[in-house]
Design a protein around this motif. Sequence first.
Motif, PDB file in Angstrom:
ATOM      1  N   SER A 144       0.978  -1.271   0.227  1.00  0.00           N
ATOM      2  CA  SER A 144       0.081   0.087   0.290  1.00  0.00           C
ATOM      3  C   SER A 144       1.032   1.119   0.016  1.00  0.00           C
ATOM      4  O   SER A 144       1.435   1.446   1.217  1.00  0.00           O
ATOM      5  N   GLY A 145       0.337   2.360  -0.884  1.00  0.00           N
ATOM      6  CA  GLY A 145       1.949   3.079  -0.915  1.00  0.00           C
ATOM      7  C   GLY A 145       2.878   3.133  -1.490  1.00  0.00           C
ATOM      8  O   GLY A 145       3.398   2.131  -1.573  1.00  0.00           O
ATOM      9  N   ASP A 146       3.251   4.009  -2.326  1.00  0.00           N
ATOM     10  CA  ASP A 146       4.629   4.274  -2.748  1.00  0.00           C
ATOM     11  C   ASP A 146       5.984   3.984  -1.952  1.00  0.00           C
ATOM     12  O   ASP A 146       7.001   3.336  -2.677  1.00  0.00           O
ATOM     13  N   ARG A 173       6.510   6.160  -8.070  1.00  0.00           N
ATOM     14  CA  ARG A 173       5.542   7.309  -8.064  1.00  0.00           C
ATOM     15  C   ARG A 173       4.592   6.545  -9.305  1.00  0.00           C
ATOM     16  O   ARG A 173       3.845   6.095 -10.598  1.00  0.00           O
ATOM     17  N   ASP A 174       3.569   6.641  -8.067  1.00  0.00           N
ATOM     18  CA  ASP A 174       1.857   6.110  -8.627  1.00  0.00           C
ATOM     19  C   ASP A 174       1.847   4.622  -8.931  1.00  0.00           C
ATOM     20  O   ASP A 174       1.494   4.744 -10.147  1.00  0.00           O
ATOM     21  N   GLY A 175       2.640   3.719  -8.158  1.00  0.00           N
ATOM     22  CA  GLY A 175       3.027   2.573  -8.827  1.00  0.00           C
ATOM     23  C   GLY A 175       4.422   2.285  -9.642  1.00  0.00           C
ATOM     24  O   GLY A 175       4.641   1.375  -9.925  1.00  0.00           O
ATOM     25  N   HIS A 203       2.939  -0.500 -10.925  1.00  0.00           N
ATOM     26  CA  HIS A 203       2.157  -0.929 -12.097  1.00  0.00           C
ATOM     27  C   HIS A 203       2.807  -1.448 -13.210  1.00  0.00           C
ATOM     28  O   HIS A 203       1.908  -1.199 -14.672  1.00  0.00           O
TER      29      HIS A 203
END
Length: 226
Positions: A144-146, A173-175, A203
């Motif tokens: 959970s979270g960067d 940053r943002d996954g 991601h």
Amino acid sequence: MTSPVTTIGEDQNVRRAIEIINATQIGAVPVVDNMGKMVGIVTEGDLLRRISSSNGTRPIPRTRGRVETLANYIKARSWRIRDVMTSPVVSALLSATISQVADLLLARAIKHIPVVADERLVGMVSRRDLMRALVDEPSGSVASGDDAICTAVRARLQADLGVLPEAIETSVRDGLVTLRGEVESSLERDAARVAAERVPGVHGVSNNLQVTYHMASRMKPAPLKH
């Protein structure tokens, strides 16, 4: 794991095993004795052997390999489950992890493995079950979270590849993971990307690792002196 599992008795007919496989779409049937203890397994491979050996036959020669040939003849021709089944059975404990089961399947080159508890059959795991488990990985295991993802990526690089956290600069940053630094081969560069991609919550990976050839230059032969 598939549970419960349909079993077959060791004195039953091979045709019954074929019926079970067709009905359950599981490529193996555990064999149990009168007490319900697993004593063997009949697989699709065991049954396919009957088809491959059904076209004609020659008398078994009285040569050094006659004993093995006779055993193969019985396994391929008998209609009794006891003669056809594979025994002893490779099984996994109910407490085994997915990776331990996968190791067993690969090491023994098998597609199905019975799961036992207290010497009793409780289920069956197939290669397809493991593939499904990979796809259906619980969302609770996603970092959970960067910051958490960055920590997980660094831990993965060290656990899988032996790369210390300070050796590769990792940011998230943002996954999206960004890797920077120097590695000694393109394989190590790709392996770092794969390790990062394996972390739940990632991601994508921007792989900015640069390949250096310090090791290769050290291995160059010294020029000959004239």
